[in-house]
Design an enzyme around this catalytic site. Structure first.
Site, PDB file in Angstrom:
ATOM      1  N   GLY A  30      10.442  24.460  12.834  1.00 26.95           N
ATOM      2  CA  GLY A  30      11.895  24.543  12.882  1.00 26.95           C
ATOM      3  C   GLY A  30      12.588  23.216  12.614  1.00 26.95           C
ATOM      4  O   GLY A  30      13.625  23.167  11.946  1.00 26.95           O
ATOM      5  N   THR A  31      12.036  22.144  13.130  1.00 29.92           N
ATOM      6  CA  THR A  31      12.671  20.840  12.953  1.00 29.92           C
ATOM      7  C   THR A  31      12.729  20.484  11.471  1.00 29.92           C
ATOM      8  O   THR A  31      13.769  20.050  10.961  1.00 29.92           O
ATOM      9  CB  THR A  31      11.892  19.758  13.736  1.00 29.92           C
ATOM     10  OG1 THR A  31      11.922  20.112  15.125  1.00 29.92           O
ATOM     11  CG2 THR A  31      12.497  18.382  13.538  1.00 29.92           C
TER      12      THR A  31
ATOM     13  N   ASN B  52      19.728  27.092  22.587  1.00 27.08           N
ATOM     14  CA  ASN B  52      18.422  27.052  23.236  1.00 27.08           C
ATOM     15  C   ASN B  52      18.493  26.683  24.708  1.00 27.08           C
ATOM     16  O   ASN B  52      17.568  26.968  25.454  1.00 27.08           O
ATOM     17  CB  ASN B  52      17.490  26.075  22.507  1.00 27.08           C
ATOM     18  CG  ASN B  52      18.137  24.741  22.260  1.00 27.08           C
ATOM     19  OD1 ASN B  52      19.197  24.649  21.637  1.00 27.08           O
ATOM     20  ND2 ASN B  52      17.521  23.676  22.748  1.00 27.08           N
TER      21      ASN B  52
ATOM     22  N   GLY C   5       7.980  29.395  14.000  1.00 29.75           N
ATOM     23  CA  GLY C   5       6.894  30.288  14.404  1.00 29.75           C
ATOM     24  C   GLY C   5       6.648  30.361  15.902  1.00 29.75           C
ATOM     25  O   GLY C   5       6.440  31.438  16.457  1.00 29.75           O
ATOM     26  N   HIS C   6       6.700  29.208  16.571  1.00 29.03           N
ATOM     27  CA  HIS C   6       6.205  29.219  17.953  1.00 29.03           C
ATOM     28  C   HIS C   6       7.171  29.822  18.956  1.00 29.03           C
ATOM     29  O   HIS C   6       6.818  29.998  20.122  1.00 29.03           O
ATOM     30  CB  HIS C   6       5.732  27.825  18.392  1.00 29.03           C
ATOM     31  CG  HIS C   6       6.805  26.810  18.587  1.00 29.03           C
ATOM     32  ND1 HIS C   6       7.217  26.426  19.839  1.00 29.03           N
ATOM     33  CD2 HIS C   6       7.526  26.070  17.720  1.00 29.03           C
ATOM     34  CE1 HIS C   6       8.150  25.480  19.716  1.00 29.03           C
ATOM     35  NE2 HIS C   6       8.349  25.251  18.442  1.00 29.03           N
TER      36      HIS C   6
ATOM     37  N   THR D   9       0.589  20.817   0.791  1.00 29.28           N
ATOM     38  CA  THR D   9      -0.383  21.910   0.731  1.00 29.28           C
ATOM     39  C   THR D   9      -0.060  22.941   1.795  1.00 29.28           C
ATOM     40  O   THR D   9       0.175  22.585   2.959  1.00 29.28           O
ATOM     41  CB  THR D   9      -1.808  21.354   0.946  1.00 29.28           C
ATOM     42  OG1 THR D   9      -2.051  20.386  -0.071  1.00 29.28           O
ATOM     43  CG2 THR D   9      -2.847  22.450   0.882  1.00 29.28           C
TER      44      THR D   9
ATOM     45  N   CYS E 252      15.841  11.658  27.564  1.00 32.92           N
ATOM     46  CA  CYS E 252      15.542  10.451  28.321  1.00 32.92           C
ATOM     47  C   CYS E 252      15.778   9.244  27.435  1.00 32.92           C
ATOM     48  O   CYS E 252      15.277   9.185  26.318  1.00 32.92           O
ATOM     49  CB  CYS E 252      14.088  10.497  28.767  1.00 32.92           C
ATOM     50  SG  CYS E 252      13.664   9.136  29.830  1.00 32.92           S
TER      51      CYS E 252
HETATM   52  N1  PLP Z   1      16.137  24.638  16.899  1.00 29.49           N
HETATM   53  C1  PLP Z   1      16.165  25.206  18.103  1.00 29.49           C
HETATM   54  C2  PLP Z   1      17.378  25.973  18.534  1.00 29.49           C
HETATM   55  C3  PLP Z   1      15.068  25.104  18.964  1.00 29.49           C
HETATM   56  O1  PLP Z   1      15.104  25.660  20.159  1.00 29.49           O
HETATM   57  C4  PLP Z   1      13.939  24.388  18.517  1.00 29.49           C
HETATM   58  C5  PLP Z   1      12.819  24.256  19.436  1.00 29.49           C
HETATM   59  O2  PLP Z   1      11.747  24.351  19.296  1.00 29.49           O
HETATM   60  C6  PLP Z   1      13.954  23.813  17.224  1.00 29.49           C
HETATM   61  C7  PLP Z   1      15.070  23.957  16.448  1.00 29.49           C
HETATM   62  C8  PLP Z   1      12.799  23.031  16.685  1.00 29.49           C
HETATM   63  O3  PLP Z   1      11.802  23.873  16.201  1.00 29.49           O
HETATM   64  P1  PLP Z   1      10.276  23.348  16.133  1.00 29.49           P
HETATM   65  O4  PLP Z   1       9.839  23.157  17.559  1.00 29.49           O
HETATM   66  O5  PLP Z   1       9.545  24.454  15.434  1.00 29.49           O
HETATM   67  O6  PLP Z   1      10.259  22.084  15.361  1.00 29.49           O
END
Ligand code: PLP
Length: 387
Positions: free
Chosen positions: A57-58, A144, A193-194, A230, A320
């Protein structure tokens, strides 16, 4: 991870074959990747050609925000403004701030109300002020930390009135809410995914056909040149399987886990009557797997460790800096005073959560709050920033 996703990943791990190779093993690996692309696309209302795989996601948020900004600015140098909500995950927040610090972007932070929901009137006014200078709008589908769902359809309508593209981070929404990329009208969406029973380190940007994204990662030109690297065939296979199951099970889970979440909140307030529930109290306006509260007179990190010692694992949402816990930017944007925001805890439920889990929290929270209050503010340090 879902057992089906573990099985899919395990099946692929020992197999040889780079999905970009032309030999038999490579073509077989490519087939697995393309099946995963179809699964993710089908689950989320996108065509396979609209799915760009990333390592989570990041990375997807960075590609969407930076890629869209650079592409739009390349088309018209006046487009330097990014309209964003201040309650975004750091993957968006920090990407936007980086663009401001290094790429000449100007940020228009949208006000949010006390539930964390963006102000649509302010959005309309912000966009109407020289719309030709806006590169993109980015507002997450659901938060989140406090679970608040954003009015994505209204945001898209407001931006599209001026021809401005919209990105939404739907990492928390997928598997909890009905997410259909095509129906949403969004130009770009992030999924990870996670959060849906798949592996860590697999994700995607859904980018509508014809959307120009400038790559962040350069190299072998994979993913139609938008995201080099890859392809991680086992992880993408598992991600596709997880996406399919998470979306198929969503409605049943939202009801079952949503009810458990409501039990948990009731138990928390019964044990700690002055706890303040955060986010939208209306279940229709929040994520079903999320519960969030602030506990007056407590340091969230102290509470976290006290609960952890009793087998209850939750998070504070605090970051932090230099060893000092900082209150959540989400709560501060919602107008929660800093000392109150320091006493925040988020509980995340999921498909394996049970009534016994809720009972464990109910039994632990009262004594933990009592002890944390006695310990006073600042008793514990923290280093992690759980997402
Ligand atoms: N965006 C949101 C709203 C999230 O809660 C998260 C948390 O994991 C992320 C992005 C980042 O995704 P990843 O952990 O797959 O990098």
């Amino acid at each position: 991870m879902l057992p089906e996703a573990v099985a899919a990943m395990t099946e692929e791990l020992p197999r040889t074959g780079n999905a970009s190779s032309l030999h038999t093993s490579g073509r077989r690996a490519r087939r697995i990747v393309e099946e995963a692309r179809e699964r993710v696309g089908d689950a989320l209302g996108a065509g396979p050609s609209e799915v760009v795989f990333t390592a989570g996601g990041t990375e997807a948020d960075n590609l969407a925000v930076k890629g869209l900004f650079w592409a739009r600015r390349a088309q018209d140098a006046r487009r330097r403004r990014i309209v964003a909500s201040p309650v975004e995950h750091h993957a968006v927040l920090d990407a936007v701030e980086w663009l401001a610090a290094h790429e000449g972007a100007e940020i228009d932070w949208l006000p949010v109300d006390s539930l964390g929901r963006v102000d649509l009137v302010a959005l309309g006014e912000t966009l109407a002020r020289d719309p030709g200078s806006v590169a993109l709008v980015t507002v997450m589908w659901a938060n989140n930390e406090v679970g608040t769902v954003q009015p994505v359809a209204e945001i898209v309508a407001a931006a599209h009135e001026h021809g401005i593209p919209v990105h939404s981070d739907a990492v928390q929404a997928v598997g909890q809410l009905a997410v259909d990329f095509g129906v949403s009208g969004l130009d770009c969406l992030t999924v990870s995914g996670h959060k849906i029973g798949g592996p860590v380190g697999a994700g995607a940007v859904l980018a509508r056909r014809g959307l120009d994204l400038v790559p962040v990662l350069h190299g072998g030109g994979q993913e139609r040149g938008v995201r080099s690297g890859t392809l991680d065939v086992p992880a993408l296979h598992a991600f596709g399987v997880a996406a399919e199951i998470a979306v198929a099970d969503r409605e049943e889970l939202a009801v079952r886990i949503g009810a458990l979440r409501d039990d948990l909140l009731r138990a928390v307030v019964a044990a700690v009557p002055d706890a303040v529930l955060r986010g939208d109290p209306d279940p229709a306006g929040r994520l079903p797997f999320n519960a969030h509260a602030t506990f007056p007179g407590c340091e969230g990190d102290s509470l976290l460790y006290l609960l952890d010692a009793r087998g209850v694992e939750c998070s504070t949402g605090s970051a932090c800096q230099a060893g000092v816990p900082q209150p959540s930017h989400v709560l501060l944007a919602m107008g929660v005073p800093e000392p109150v925001a320091r006493g925040a805890l988020r509980f995340s439920l999921g498909r394996t959560s049970t009534a016994a889990d809720v009972e464990a929290v109910a039994a632990a929270i009262g004594p933990a709050v009592e002890r944390a209050r006695r310990a006073g503010v600042g008793g514990f340090a923290t280093e992690a920033v759980p997402s």
